[in-house]
Design a protein around this motif. Structure first.
Motif, mmCIF file in Angstrom:
data_model
loop_
_atom_site.group_PDB
_atom_site.id
_atom_site.type_symbol
_atom_site.label_atom_id
_atom_site.label_comp_id
_atom_site.label_asym_id
_atom_site.label_seq_id
_atom_site.Cartn_x
_atom_site.Cartn_y
_atom_site.Cartn_z
ATOM 1 N N UNK A 290 -58.191 19.827 -18.328
ATOM 2 C CA UNK A 290 -58.959 20.835 -19.072
ATOM 3 C C UNK A 290 -59.762 20.181 -20.194
ATOM 4 N N UNK A 291 -61.074 20.397 -20.242
ATOM 5 C CA UNK A 291 -61.888 19.751 -21.266
ATOM 6 C C UNK A 291 -61.892 20.501 -22.599
ATOM 7 N N UNK A 292 -61.354 21.700 -22.620
ATOM 8 C CA UNK A 292 -61.298 22.488 -23.852
ATOM 9 C C UNK A 292 -59.915 23.115 -23.982
ATOM 10 N N UNK A 293 -59.523 23.405 -25.210
ATOM 11 C CA UNK A 293 -58.224 24.055 -25.426
ATOM 12 C C UNK A 293 -58.245 25.508 -24.950
ATOM 13 N N UNK A 294 -59.362 26.172 -25.160
ATOM 14 C CA UNK A 294 -59.469 27.567 -24.747
ATOM 15 C C UNK A 294 -59.792 27.642 -23.265
ATOM 16 N N UNK A 295 -59.039 28.404 -22.482
ATOM 17 C CA UNK A 295 -59.297 28.493 -21.040
ATOM 18 C C UNK A 295 -60.658 29.102 -20.740
ATOM 19 N N UNK A 296 -61.193 28.744 -19.601
ATOM 20 C CA UNK A 296 -62.469 29.278 -19.141
ATOM 21 C C UNK A 296 -62.458 29.465 -17.643
ATOM 22 N N UNK A 297 -63.525 28.995 -16.993
ATOM 23 C CA UNK A 297 -63.700 29.183 -15.549
ATOM 24 C C UNK A 297 -63.892 27.841 -14.872
ATOM 25 N N UNK A 298 -63.111 27.603 -13.817
ATOM 26 C CA UNK A 298 -63.343 26.475 -12.916
ATOM 27 C C UNK A 298 -63.995 27.044 -11.659
ATOM 28 N N UNK A 299 -65.156 26.534 -11.304
ATOM 29 C CA UNK A 299 -65.840 27.011 -10.106
ATOM 30 C C UNK A 299 -66.274 25.810 -9.282
ATOM 31 N N UNK A 300 -66.113 25.914 -7.971
ATOM 32 C CA UNK A 300 -66.306 24.739 -7.126
ATOM 33 C C UNK A 300 -66.826 25.161 -5.756
ATOM 34 N N UNK A 301 -67.693 24.309 -5.213
ATOM 35 C CA UNK A 301 -68.220 24.483 -3.864
ATOM 36 C C UNK A 301 -67.877 23.221 -3.081
ATOM 37 N N UNK A 302 -66.619 23.095 -2.623
ATOM 38 C CA UNK A 302 -66.181 21.862 -1.970
ATOM 39 C C UNK A 302 -66.738 21.738 -0.555
ATOM 40 N N UNK A 303 -66.633 20.569 0.051
ATOM 41 C CA UNK A 303 -67.066 20.429 1.455
ATOM 42 C C UNK A 303 -66.229 21.320 2.361
ATOM 43 N N UNK A 304 -66.855 21.830 3.441
ATOM 44 C CA UNK A 304 -66.166 22.756 4.345
ATOM 45 C C UNK A 304 -65.700 22.087 5.644
ATOM 46 N N UNK A 305 -66.429 21.029 6.072
ATOM 47 C CA UNK A 305 -66.143 20.467 7.383
ATOM 48 C C UNK A 305 -66.895 21.232 8.441
ATOM 49 N N UNK A 306 -68.170 20.883 8.647
ATOM 50 C CA UNK A 306 -69.029 21.659 9.532
ATOM 51 C C UNK A 306 -68.696 21.446 11.004
ATOM 52 N N UNK A 307 -68.151 20.296 11.359
ATOM 53 C CA UNK A 307 -67.884 20.009 12.768
ATOM 54 C C UNK A 307 -66.404 20.190 13.082
ATOM 55 N N UNK A 308 -66.120 20.378 14.349
ATOM 56 C CA UNK A 308 -64.738 20.569 14.794
ATOM 57 C C UNK A 308 -63.912 19.348 14.416
ATOM 58 N N UNK A 309 -62.787 19.568 13.795
ATOM 59 C CA UNK A 309 -61.901 18.489 13.404
ATOM 60 C C UNK A 309 -62.094 18.032 11.969
ATOM 61 N N UNK A 310 -63.280 18.264 11.398
ATOM 62 C CA UNK A 310 -63.528 17.823 10.030
ATOM 63 C C UNK A 310 -62.709 18.611 9.020
ATOM 64 N N UNK A 311 -62.495 19.903 9.297
ATOM 65 C CA UNK A 311 -61.734 20.733 8.370
ATOM 66 C C UNK A 311 -60.324 20.186 8.174
ATOM 67 N N UNK A 312 -59.717 19.689 9.242
ATOM 68 C CA UNK A 312 -58.357 19.138 9.144
ATOM 69 C C UNK A 312 -58.313 17.977 8.156
ATOM 70 N N UNK A 313 -59.349 17.150 8.169
ATOM 71 C CA UNK A 313 -59.372 15.988 7.282
ATOM 72 C C UNK A 313 -59.520 16.395 5.818
ATOM 73 N N UNK A 314 -59.967 17.623 5.555
ATOM 74 C CA UNK A 314 -60.178 18.078 4.184
ATOM 75 C C UNK A 314 -58.955 18.755 3.575
ATOM 76 N N UNK A 315 -57.936 18.989 4.374
ATOM 77 C CA UNK A 315 -56.749 19.696 3.868
ATOM 78 C C UNK A 315 -56.141 19.000 2.655
ATOM 79 N N UNK A 316 -55.989 17.671 2.656
ATOM 80 C CA UNK A 316 -55.413 17.021 1.460
ATOM 81 C C UNK A 316 -56.236 17.261 0.198
ATOM 82 N N UNK A 317 -57.561 17.291 0.317
ATOM 83 C CA UNK A 317 -58.417 17.536 -0.846
ATOM 84 C C UNK A 317 -58.149 18.925 -1.413
#
Length: 374
Positions: A290-317
């Motif tokens: 956390x970069x500040x003491x007062x809570x705020x909003x975390x917003x993220x647009x992570x990779x989705x895995x567009x091809x078959x099998x790619x989504x599985x590789x993203x599970x750890x992330x």
């Protein structure tokens, strides 16, 4: 329509986000916003058209409704299109492009419809006809639905996500308009810190910083309405010159493991004039704190895995991100955009029920969001 002060104005939004756009329009002081499929309508005159293009973050374009009429054959369309007072809104020296869409009507050939309307404009006004909606061209939009033709003017020109500052982008960037709507849907009003741990070229962070500073999204670009007969340059410059900024807004923080993305984000922030209220740094998600003491909003647009099998590789992330949120970000809210619900749920975060998926870049994405984390 030149002197009218009360006609319908349509602001387009991604299907599924019309309600969020309506809330923004209402907060900006526009009268009688009404949700319709694909956007929101308001009523007003040309100053409201200019303000909508200048002020509204979530709209992709602003259309001024000219007229509607029943039409069932091309000869009838010729007569009705020639009867429109084109000189009250169009200039004879500005090229016009006519874009037509037909559905459920006896007139079904969009090419023939656009040709006839264009011919009527040229015949009655003398304006040259363009073959595309390029710069310095005004677009007339004709929609024929169930034998009712609605004629509108595209007052925006280039889509409104093109703010005029973000020259450098990384792969698959989110449009600024959609990012702004997602921020609003997460409850962001400009009074809290925002963190994007996978910021790319910085779209979420730049939109949040501008919202916090109350900067008008259209302040750095031109619009199609500046080529209309209804345009008043002096009045527009006075409107655009009004400053509604505020100092001391919340800081926004963007991180990415890609040094090139971080550099691009910083350059974009400098062009947008928000460098003092943003902080970009290269770091992996695992280093996030956390970069500040007062809570705020975390917003993220992570990779989705567009091809078959790619989504599985993203599970750890996704699992790592969820664990960090739960362990380090108590009191913060989380917003996550994903085209793969299964990946979002791999975070283990307590998301509220998501809304219907929204079209984005050839995919359908959903916003997953939480209440403040325990």
């Amino acid at each position: 329509m030149k002197t009218s002060t009360d006609f319908e104005i349509f602001l387009a939004a991604p299907p599924g986000l019309e309600m969020v756009l309506a809330d923004e329009i209402r907060l900006k002081g526009f009268k009688r916003p009404r949700i319709v499929p694909g956007g929101v309508t308001i009523r007003g005159g040309w100053p409201e058209v200019w303000r909508a293009n200048l002020w509204i973050r979530g709209a992709s374009r602003v259309l001024a409704r000219l007229t509607s009429f029943h039409v069932r054959h091309l000869a009838q369309l010729d007569d009705l299109a020639c009867a429109v007072d084109w000189a009250s809104v169009l200039r004879p020296d500005v090229p016009v492009f006519v874009e037509a869409h037909c559905s459920g009507s006896r007139l079904y050939h969009s090419g023939a419809v656009s040709e006839r309307i264009g011919r009527a404009i040229h015949k009655t006004l003398g304006a040259p006809l363009a073959e595309s909606d390029a710069a310095e061209v005004v677009t007339v939009m004709a929609r024929i639905d169930k034998d009712v033709c609605t004629l509108s003017l595209d007052t925006s020109g280039a889509l409104l996500h093109r703010r005029g500052f973000k020259q450098a982008v990384n792969k698959a960037p989110m449009r600024e308009t959609m990012a702004a709507l997602f921020l609003m849907r997460c409850g962001f009003t400009g009074n809290e810190a925002v963190v994007d741990p996978m910021c790319g070229s910085g779209t979420f962070i730049l939109e949040a910083a501008e919202m916090s500073a109350r900067l008008n999204p259209g302040r750095g670009r031109s619009f199609a309405f500046q080529h209309l007969a209804t345009y008043d340059a002096e009045r527009w410059e006075m409107m655009r010159g009004v400053k509604s900024t505020r100092d001391g807004g919340a800081m926004c923080f963007g991180y990415d493991r890609d040094a090139g993305a971080v550099r691009m984000a910083g350059e974009n922030a400098k062009r947008a004039g928000v460098s003092d209220s943003v902080h970009f740094a290269q770091q992996p998600v695992s280093a996030l704190e956390p970069p500040t003491e007062k809570p705020g909003l975390v917003i993220v647009n992570p990779p989705y895995g567009a091809r078959i099998g790619e989504a599985e590789a993203l599970i750890p992330l996704y699992r790592s991100f969820g664990r960090i949120m739960r362990e380090r970000f108590s009191g913060w809210r989380v917003g996550m955009v994903s085209a793969v619900p299964r990946l979002a749920h791999e975070t283990g975060l307590p998301f509220v029920a998501p809304e219907a998926p929204i079209p984005h870049g050839g995919l359908r994405v959903s916003l997953f969001r939480t209440d403040p984390l325990a």
